[in-house]
Structures are given as structure tokens and as C-alpha cells.
Design a protein around this motif. Structure first.
Motif, PDB file in Angstrom:
ATOM      1  N   ALA A 127       0.917  -1.182   0.101  1.00  0.00           N
ATOM      2  CA  ALA A 127      -0.014  -0.022  -0.042  1.00  0.00           C
ATOM      3  C   ALA A 127       1.138   1.229  -0.116  1.00  0.00           C
ATOM      4  O   ALA A 127       0.657   2.002  -0.893  1.00  0.00           O
ATOM      5  CB  ALA A 127      -0.585  -0.002   1.050  1.00  0.00           C
ATOM      6  N   ASN A 128       1.874   1.298   0.982  1.00  0.00           N
ATOM      7  CA  ASN A 128       2.584   2.581   1.004  1.00  0.00           C
ATOM      8  C   ASN A 128       3.372   2.862  -0.182  1.00  0.00           C
ATOM      9  O   ASN A 128       3.732   3.846  -0.652  1.00  0.00           O
ATOM     10  CB  ASN A 128       3.357   2.627   2.180  1.00  0.00           C
ATOM     11  N   MET A 129       4.137   1.694  -0.778  1.00  0.00           N
ATOM     12  CA  MET A 129       5.152   1.961  -2.066  1.00  0.00           C
ATOM     13  C   MET A 129       4.192   2.314  -3.275  1.00  0.00           C
ATOM     14  O   MET A 129       4.636   3.195  -3.850  1.00  0.00           O
ATOM     15  CB  MET A 129       5.810   0.555  -2.454  1.00  0.00           C
ATOM     16  N   THR A 130       2.882   1.775  -3.391  1.00  0.00           N
ATOM     17  CA  THR A 130       1.924   2.317  -4.226  1.00  0.00           C
ATOM     18  C   THR A 130       1.355   3.694  -4.090  1.00  0.00           C
ATOM     19  O   THR A 130       1.362   4.497  -4.869  1.00  0.00           O
ATOM     20  CB  THR A 130       0.473   1.502  -4.302  1.00  0.00           C
ATOM     21  N   ARG A 131       1.373   4.093  -2.855  1.00  0.00           N
ATOM     22  CA  ARG A 131       1.177   5.505  -2.382  1.00  0.00           C
ATOM     23  C   ARG A 131       2.089   6.554  -2.968  1.00  0.00           C
ATOM     24  O   ARG A 131       2.031   7.427  -3.449  1.00  0.00           O
ATOM     25  CB  ARG A 131       0.962   5.552  -1.005  1.00  0.00           C
ATOM     26  N   LEU A 132       3.459   5.870  -2.605  1.00  0.00           N
ATOM     27  CA  LEU A 132       4.612   6.840  -3.225  1.00  0.00           C
ATOM     28  C   LEU A 132       4.528   7.026  -4.912  1.00  0.00           C
ATOM     29  O   LEU A 132       4.637   8.012  -5.282  1.00  0.00           O
ATOM     30  CB  LEU A 132       5.908   6.452  -2.917  1.00  0.00           C
TER      31      LEU A 132
END
Length: 810
Positions: free
Chosen positions: A59-64
Motif C-alpha cells: 500500500a505505501n509503496m503504491t502510495r509513493l
């Protein structure tokens, strides 16, 4: 004129450095200086492919990545610099069933994270990509909002935006050393057009790309990366080509993109060519490396069949340029644990363009606000182990990691290169008994044990792998009899000194002012109540404690402790290599251990949650009565020099002991709903929402995170961590499958494994519950989506296996 003082100095003018400078200035730190040894983008950025793929593995790598795409879309209007951003979309095609399963799982991940995705048929691929041969295509997924850009101009736009906000950028200025005093950054020495100079600064960011490792080494900072040769070719103009989606054919190690009427073919070949073993010359600027047609030819031959236009279109450019890669294919971000004020954003593994926008934003937030915007453990520099800066290790490892970008991302996939660096004293004993090893943080760990005559290799799959029955046998031995795990890879930290108790009570959520010999399960919390670490703390004496942490997080946890000592008189020491850990677990563990020790192991003499020195064979060790598998058992902390003897004595006295691997440790812990740091609990997961309120001292004051705990108690939970079991015993859970509540996706499975005692796959995942009681959460119907198929699941807020922990305390 280069100033002699700045709030922050950014070293390196590629897209990463330009993004960090831009975001620091945007955050209000206008007194920022960026120094570039030659000219902006002249290392790697200028020859990057410029692919903007928003879907990443979490989720957070996609967010970045999504942040980068949004940022780049608006940069041209903000700065006037054309960025070449085009949302042409992307298509990934599968040529095998296993790859199709991976793509379908990725599509589920996209749905969880709100990325637009569609599963498309081979005929639909052909309609969108007329030049492509699709006869052997099994399936595909399309992401319509992906795109491509001009990498150098993205960096130039970020640089201009940084200047517009007050930052200063100086080219042809090489940083010769980052200066320090008292363990803190003081500034940088540089060699510029007008000679040498010094800039005073408390914050320095190493965005040095493939030069970053050697620059970091001057200050004893670990930055393990190594350059590799990266190849692509561009055709002459192809009539009527137009703007096509970016195409990935990972089974053929290739990606394609159309640009200005030409077709580009790029490669992530299975065995890459490391480069720059003797260092990278200082004047390397917009340089290319020698052509290597023999190396590239297998990729080109497959591409010619896949896209016959390569047979007729002339080759305009065959390009070979260097990029930096890391030992685990993830980039580095965050504060270096060795030197205060030293920050890193480097090692982008060929995804630097799509990563740098978000990485710059996250790092600038981290620097200016004192904490990361959300969990960034995946890319945290503190996951790097000091030994990994060894150049022989890196050269061998990155020959593999480049190719792994397009390899099948099977669960439990193990690295093949640079193995055997860190070994337990009983490594050869385990190997002789059938151990099949995996590697974490350089440690060789027995993952499973092969039977007599069974091959000792992984056969990777998204379905049940060849060790599934081995795991079941090990798992049931722990549940019904007794098993032994070698957990020597645990990180072991001594905290000693006059103020050790006061210091530990400040960083620990639970009360640790306990009697010597008591073991406390506790968290390190941040001021938001997020979980920085999940550890056991054993009081050894009035002035000394042993903190046991996962091997993968040792450097991070050491840095957290050392960073919070403050004025307390306490010394934090890594003692990992001094002791091995043999875990004897299962209902028969007391009886078995009693065969090699005269010490009383009864409940009365040796209660749960305590530790004491006992005799083991003819040696001595410290036995800790704790468990991560949910059974009666002891962790034996044995001096490294006596470990082999204790193991031999135990196996001779109790040949029925089943040797067990890490896969079984994980399947046992998930049946018991024990949390795994980095998956189920992170620094952005509140300790109460993670269901770990019992590890917070009820009457305790003065510990980090206490106010956040009190606030959450007052306001109520927004979500809860729930345990799930699939009703159908066939499907498997790993992580990132979708939790579906009453027909709607509410988040990912944070971790999963097979519950052999429960009879189905088990996973953990957070469920929104604002204003709801536990009964309302459990009253919903739940499914788990696996590769696009939804399976009915049972939900529970208490462990499905031994909910009252009667077995543990037996």
C-alpha cells in the motif's frame, strides 16, 4: 556564490536529489543547497527509461508511486519545463499459468489500493498492441493510468521548482567528504569551480546514486549498493506506431515503449553484469558503456518473435548505461543509524523515476517533521546489515537482483547468490539432517527439513510448494509432541548501566522494573502510539537487560535505543553473535529437556515468562520460558562455543525431537494470531488497534507513546486486527490478498500461512470498526479475495488456536 552555511545539503543532482531538494524547499526549508559533481542528471537519470507504473507491492509503496505520477503531471504547469508525461497506460502479459496467477494477485492488490486495473484477454491485448504476437499469451492485466515521461526533464523541472522555492543548486561541485563531530553531521567539504570549500550544515542527504556507497563509507555509514550494466535499444522510426501503452513481458525479461514514433526494447536479463568494481571515475558524465551484443542477443531474439517489427525496423541506438542495485531490490531511504543528521535516498534498482517523487516527499517530511509520514520499513536504510557493504558480496548479489525485477515473484523465493555469510554454530548439523536454508539479513536459517531421499530444493509455485507436507509434519510435531527450532538469528541487545531500568521504562510500553529473571513482552512505541518494535525484555540483574528482536530489524532497533538514551547512564550493545538460541517447543518439551538438565522445569519452579541459568548436558545456558508458536516450551540461550555440544546432547537423549524450520514457526504463530512486525504491526499501526493493549502498562507513566494510548482509549478504535480462516482448505494465503467485508474490499491480508492444526489457510488483517463493538465486527460476513476469486472466511478477534493460552502455561 556557494554559501558557507545551509540548513541542509543534498549531495547528488539526479532525479532523487532534485526531488529531495524540491520537497525540502516546499516544506519551508528554503535554506537548502544541492551539490552535483558534474551536471544535473549526468549519472543515471539521463538514460532512464521513464516508466511510470503506479502499482507496487504494498500500500505505501503504491502510495509513493501514485504521488510521483500526480506530482509529475503538474510539474510542467508549475515550472514551465516540459516533462513528457503521457498517461498511455500499461499492459503486463503472462506466458505461463504461474505468471498469470501472479498478475491476477497483483490486480487484487490494485483493487485494494484504489489503482484502476482491468484483466484483459489475449485478443484484447492484440487490439491494443497490434504489433504483438499473442498466440501463447495466457492472460494480461492493464493499468490505464500508468504512463511514461522524459526522465531528465522531470529532474530539471524538480530542480527549477526547488530554485523557485529558494533552494540553491551548484553543478561541477564535488563533495569530497561529509564532516562530522561527536557522532553528528557538521557539514560538507567540496571541490568547486573556484577551489575547495566547506558548507556548515546539520543535515546532509546522500543522493549520490552509484557513487553513494563509497561516499557513505568515509563516515562508516552502511549503504550497500553496486552498479550494473543496463541495456536497451531503440529502433528507427516505425510508420504509424503512435502512442502505445507501456508493455511488459516479464517471462521474456523485456519491456517495450513507443516514443516519438520509435520502439524501445529494454531488458532485465536473468544474470546481470555488475560494473565499476574498481570504483567509478570522478569525471563520469553522460557516459555510456561498451556494447555487448552477445549478452543482449537472447532478449532480442525473443523480442523479434514477440514483435516482428524488430526484424524490419533498423536499430537507431543500442544503449548500455550503469544503474545502482541493492541486495534486496528495494531502494534506501531514511536516517543512517551510524551518524546523526546523515540521511539517504539512493539505490533505486531501475525504478528511480517513478519512486523519486514520492521518496523525496517522504524523506523531506521525515527530516522536517521528525518522523516518517507513514510506514516505510520496506525501504528503510536501517534494514541494511553492516557486512552488506562488502564489495565481493555486492558484486555477486546484484548480478541476480537486476534479473529478479522481472522474475516470477513467488512466495518464499530465496536468493541464490552471496549465501552462507552468517551461520549458526549448528549449521552443518542441520544441513546433515536435511535442512533447506533460506536467508534473512545474511543469516542462513533452516526453512524446512527434507525427508530421506527428497530433493533439497525449492520448487516454487503460487500453489502448494514441494515442502508443504514437510511443514505439516513439523507443525503437527510441535502441536502434539516436541520440535526444535534454531533461532540463533534473533538479534540480541544488552542494555546495561546505572540508569538502565529508568531508560528501558521510558522506551518500553510495559513495566520492566521487575525482578531479575522476569521476561516482559513489550513494544517500543512512537509518540503516535505506533509500534516501532515488538520485543521481549529480560531483566538479567539490577542494572542489565537483554532485549531480543527479530534478526531483520536489529540495526533499526539498536538505532532506536541509542537514539533515546539521552542523559541516562546506559550502554546499548549488540551481543547477537555471542549466543545461539535453540527453541524446544511442544507439549513434551518439559519431559525432553529434563533428560539433559537436572534443573527443575516444573510450573512451580520455572513459571511462564521467566528465565534462569540451567545446566544443559555438560554446559550451561539461560532458559527462557516463552513461545512464538503457542505451546509449552523454552528458548535456550547458549554461549556460541557450547551450542554444538548442547544440540548433540539433546538429539542423543531425545531422538524423537522433530527438527523444524522457519516456515513452521510462521504457520504455528499465525494459528495463535501472534503478530509479525513489518507485516501485521508497523510504526503506523496503533498498539490498541493491533490488539496489543495487554503489552501496555496500565498504571505506568512517562513512557513514549503514553499520551497517544490514552487518547485512543478515549476516542475509541477506528479499526481492529482480525484473524481469518478460509472455510475451503485448498486456497493459500501469503499476504496482500483482499479482505472483503459484506461484499466490499476493506483492506489487505497483512500476513498469511497455512494453519495445519486448524485445517485451512489463516490470515490477519485490519477491519474498520469506528463506533462499532466487537460483536458488530464479527456479525459481518467475510471473504478473502485470492487472485480474483473470493473465498468464504471465518473471523475471530481472539486466537482460533488455544484462545486462553492454556497450552502455553501447562
Amino acid at each position: 556564490m556557494i554559501p558557507n552555511k545551509a540548513r541542509a545539503v543534498v549531495v547528488g543532482g539526479g532525479v532523487s536529489g532534485c526531488s529531495v531538494a524540491y520537497h525540502l524547499a516546499k516544506a519551508g526549508w528554503t535554506d537548502v543547497v544541492l551539490l552535483e559533481r558534474r551536471r544535473l542528471t549526468s549519472g543515471t537519470t539521463w538514460h532512464a527509461a521513464g516508466l511510470i507504473g503506479q502499482l507496487r507491492g504494498s500500500a505505501n509503496m503504491t502510495r509513493l508511486a501514485k504521488y510521483s505520477a500526480d506530482l509529475y503531471r503538474g510539474l510542467e504547469a508549475e515550472t514551465g519545463v516540459a516533462t513528457g508525461m503521457k498517461q498511455v497506460g500499461s499492459i503486463s502479459v503472462a506466458l505461463t499459468k504461474e505468471r498469470h496467477e501472479e498478475l491476477l494477485r497483483q490486480a487484487t492488490v490494485a483493487r485494494i489500493f484504489g489503482v484502476d486495473v482491468a484483466e484483459i484477454s489475449p485478443s484484447e491485448v492484440k487490439a491494443r498492441y497490434p504489433h504483438l504476437e499473442v498466440g501463447d499469451v495466457v492472460g494480461a492485466v492493464a493499468l490505464p493510468l500508468d504512463g511514461q515521461c522524459d526522465p531528465a526533464n522531470i529532474a530539471m523541472a524538480l530542480a527549477k521548482g526547488a530554485r523557485m522555492k529558494g533552494a540553491q543548486i551548484f553543478e561541477m561541485t564535488s563533495v569530497t567528504r561529509i564532516t562530522t563531530a561527536g557522532g553528528k553531521v557538521t557539514g560538507v567539504d567540496y571541490e568547486g569551480p573556484e577551489g575547495p570549500g566547506h558548507i556548515e550544515a546539520d543535515v546532509v542527504v546522500n543522493c549520490g546514486g552509484m557513487w553513494g556507497r563509497d561516499l557513505a563509507a568515509q563516515n562508516g555509514v552502511t549503504l550497500p549498493l553496486h552498479a550494473c550494466e543496463h541495456f536497451y535499444l531503440v529502433t528507427e522510426p516505425v510508420k504509424g506506431l503512435g502512442d502505445l501503452p507501456v508493455l511488459r513481458v516479464p517471462d521474456e525479461c523485456a519491456y517495450y515503449k513507443s516514443d516519438a514514433g520509435k520502439m524501445m526494447l529494454g531488458a532485465f536479463e536473468p544474470k546481470a553484469k555488475p560494473w565499476g568494481m574498481g570504483g567509478i571515475r570522478a569525471d563520469f558524465e553522460f557516459d555510456t558503456l561498451p556494447e555487448d551484443w552477445d549478452h543482449f542477443m537472447p532478449i532480442l531474439e525473443m523480442a523479434t518473435k514477440r514483435m516482428p517489427l524488430f526484424e524490419s525496423a533498423g536499430i537507431h541506438t543500442f544503449f548500455n548505461g550503469p544503474e545502482s542495485f541493492t541486495p534486496d531490490d528495494r531502494y534506501y531511504l531514511g536516517p543512517a543509524p551510524e551518524v546523526q543528521g546523515y540521511w539517504i535516498a539512493a539505490g533505486y534498482n531501475s525504478i528511480g523515476i517513478v519512486s523519486s517523487g514520492g521518496a523525496g516527499m517522504a524523506l523531506a517530511h521525515w527530516i522536517t517533521e521528525g518522523e516518517a509520514p507513514f510506514d516505510l520499513w520496506e525501504v528503510d536504510i536501517r534494514r541494511a546489515q553492516p557486512f552488506q557493504k562488502n564489495r565481493a558480496y555486492l558484486k555477486e548479489r546484484v548480478s541476480e537482483t537486476l534479473g529478479l525485477l522481472y522474475a516470477d515473484h513467488f512466495p518464499y523465493r530465496q536468493m541464490a547468490t552471496s549465501r552462507g555469510v552468517r551461520r549458526s554454530p549448528i549449521h552443518e548439523h542441520l544441513k546433515a539432517r536435511g535442512a533447506v536454508f533460506g536467508e534473512v539479513a545474511g543469516w542462513e536459517r533452516a526453512n524446512w527439513f527434507a525427508r530421506e531421499g527428497q530433493e533439497r530444493e525449492y520448487r516454487y509455485s503460487w500453489q502448494r510448494q514441494n515442502w508443504f507436507e514437510n511443514q505439516k509434519a513439523e507443525h503437527m510435531a510441535v502441536r502434539e509432541s516436541v520440535g526444535l527450532f534454531d533461532m540463533t538469528s534473533f538479534g540480541k541487545i544488552r542494555v546495561e548501566g546505572r540508569d538502565a531500568c529508568r531508560f528501558m521504562n521510558r522506551v518500553c510500553s510495559a513495566e520492566v522494573d521487575v525482578a531479575p529473571g522476569k521476561i516482559v513482552y513489550t513494544m517500543f512505541l512512537n509518540p503516535k502510539g505506533g509500534i516501532e518494535a515488538d520485543v521481549t525484555v529480560t531483566r538479567l540483574s539490577e542494572t542489565s537487560y537483554l532485549v531480543v528482536v527479530p534478526g531483520a530489524t536489529l540495526q533499526k532497533d539498536l538505532a532506536w535505543l541509542r537514539g533515546h538514551v539521552g542523559d541516562d547512564f546506559a550502554v546499548v550493545t549488540d551481543v547477537t553473535a555471542g549466543e545461539s538460541v535453540l527453541c524446544v517447543m511442544g507439549p513434551k518439551s518439559r519431559e525432553v529437556l529434563s533428560r539433559i538438565t537436572p534443573n527443575d522445569l516444573s510450573n512451580g519452579a520455572f513459571p511462564f515468562g521467566t528465565a534462569q541459568e540451567i545446566e544443559l548436558g555438560m554446559g550451561l545456558g539461560r532458559a527462557h520460558r516463552v513461545t512464538y508458536v503457542g505451546e509449552l516450551g523454552w528458548e535456550l540461550y547458549v554461549p556460541a562455543d557450547q551450542t554444538a555440544h548442547v544440540f548433540e546432547a539433546l538429539m542423543e537423549a531425545a531422538p524423537e525431537v522433530k527438527l523444524c524450520g522457519l516456515h513452521t514457526l510462521d504457520s504455528c504463530r499465525i494459528e495463535k494470531a501472534y503478530r509479525h512486525w513489518g507485516h501485521d504491526i508497523t510504526d503506523e499501526d496503533h498498539v490498541l488497534e493491533a490488539g496489543l493493549g495487554f503489552a501496555v502498562g496500565k498504571k505506568k507513566t512517562g513512557f513514549i507513546g503514553r499520551e497517544a494510548v490514552l487518547r485512543k482509549q478515549e476516542s475509541g478504535l477506528n479499526r481492529r486486527l482480525v484473524q481469518f480462516r478460509l472455510k475451503d482448505p485448498e486456497p493459500l494465503l501469503f499476504h496482500n490478498e483482499a479482505v472483503v467485508r459484506d461484499g466490499k474490499i476493506v483492506g489487505p491480508v497483512t500476513s498469511g500461512n497455512y494453519g495445519h492444526a486448524l485445517g485451512g489457510a489463516v490470515g490477519l488483517g485490519y477491519v474498520p470498526c469506528k463506533g462499532q463493538e466487537a460483536e458488530e465486527v464479527l456479525a459481518s460476513s467475510y471473504q478473502i479475495e485470492v487472485a480474483g476469486v473470493r473465498h468464504e472466511a471465518v473471523a475471530s478477534l481472539v486466537p482460533m488456536y488455544d484462545p486462553k493460552s492454556e497450552r502455553v502455561r501447562g
